[in-house]
Design a protein around this motif. Structure first.
Motif, short mmCIF file in Angstrom:
data_model
loop_
_atom_site.label_atom_id
_atom_site.label_comp_id
_atom_site.label_asym_id
_atom_site.label_seq_id
_atom_site.Cartn_x
_atom_site.Cartn_y
_atom_site.Cartn_z
N LEU A 150 0.83 -1.21 0.00
CA LEU A 150 0.00 0.00 0.00
C LEU A 150 0.87 1.26 0.00
N ALA A 151 1.86 1.28 0.89
CA ALA A 151 2.74 2.44 0.98
C ALA A 151 3.50 2.65 -0.34
N LEU A 199 1.28 4.13 -3.01
CA LEU A 199 1.00 5.54 -2.70
C LEU A 199 2.26 6.41 -2.76
N GLY A 200 3.43 5.77 -2.77
CA GLY A 200 4.67 6.55 -2.77
C GLY A 200 5.03 7.09 -1.39
N VAL A 201 4.60 6.40 -0.34
CA VAL A 201 4.92 6.84 1.03
C VAL A 201 6.04 5.99 1.60
#
Lengths: 120, 120, 120, 120
Positions: free
Chosen positions: A78-79, A82-84
């Motif tokens: 998920l991260a 999202l690019g987190v």
């Protein structure tokens, strides 16, 4: 140098690509999958006492490890989508908590428990 | 050499110790705190469409980053208290998934979506 | 005769209609909203001991009541949109559990705790 | 006159008593069991599109119904152990939302989506 989490993220990109599953890996779907796995993780603890949860038997610990693995996979995926940067985000939050929950003020008799949920 | 996750875990041990909060950090409580934070993370996506979730506006992305940070902190703390290596657990699960969900069998027309939840 | 849950469902349909929010009330979104509220509910208990959870102070009980209200609203709305009768579904599951978890077999020393999560 | 939910609550009290499981039914444990079941419910929707979630196939709908039943059972049991009236709590919250989210202000172009999670 690739960190362990970046390595996992790269493997997960390849895993999705190889199966043509990127179409299903919208952040909306991935956060739901994460929530589903956290539900399975919670279920491993629901009937345990606090003490039993500190010292689970080998079978229970093995199941917890499996669910922790599933949770980690979806969190990393998920991260990544999202690019987190998870470690950056976690560190920023911890720095913030270090400032907000002053150790002298929140220790021992000053406060008996971590702040209530609505205080964060 | 300390990895990023180990460094976070060490900081979290100190954070809890300095405030005398270890008594509250039973795995049972920590998994509940993790579930609470995942709930807050899910809420950031609940009204978004799939496409909006792929490209969140800056404010929404900032809030997602904050919640991802909170989730990561409790996941790392829970794993540390249980003595579970998150990357090891995740890697073992991914190796397992690589075997179980054969890319040739699960790509394109062979299967249209990731397996149903009850198949994992 | 309208039951209490049906009355709530009708009020929720009107609530969504009056604000033109039906477009956002897909079951996918509603189950996420439900998960978000359950996360808030869990957070009210995360630092409590088992005994403290049995006898929460008035402020804590008031917050639990609020979150239980939110959870109920989304559960009723989701079921209504899907066309599922909650009481019927719950009753069917309870009849099923009554059969599967035979009281004589599962009482006292026979089994010390409710079945593990993977046994349901 | 006993409502449907009260009838379920009474059956659940008897179910726990007959198996000597009341000791495990602390609110803390019950809210975790609820969270676990909501996780299973979320998982039934995680790979569906918004439209697919509006019209699930019969097998998927059957699984959703089962999980909705499980969620309802734990919600009713938790509320009963805490002494909270679910319909009363939900109605109070809905009356509150009716006031706070004025229909004229929140319809159509005024606001495009239900309020963000942090506004409730």
């Amino acid at each position: 140098m690739t960190t362990e989490l970046e390595h996992l993220a790269v493997r997960l990109r390849e895993f999705a690509r190889a199966r043509d599953w990127e179409q299903f890996h919208t952040p909306k779907n991935l956060v739901m999958a994460l929530a589903g796995e956290v539900g399975e993780l919670v279920a491993e603890f629901q009937w345990l006492t606090a003490d039993e949860s500190r010292s689970p038997d080998p079978d229970a610990l093995a199941r917890m490890r499996t669910e922790l693995g599933d949770v980690t996979l979806y969190l990393v995926r998920l991260a990544d989508v999202l690019g987190v940067d998870l470690v950056e985000a976690a560190t920023a939050k911890l720095d913030d908590n270090d400032r907000r929950y002053d150790a002298d003020l929140y220790r021992g008799s000053a406060r008996k428990a971590p702040p209530s949920p609505r205080g964060d």
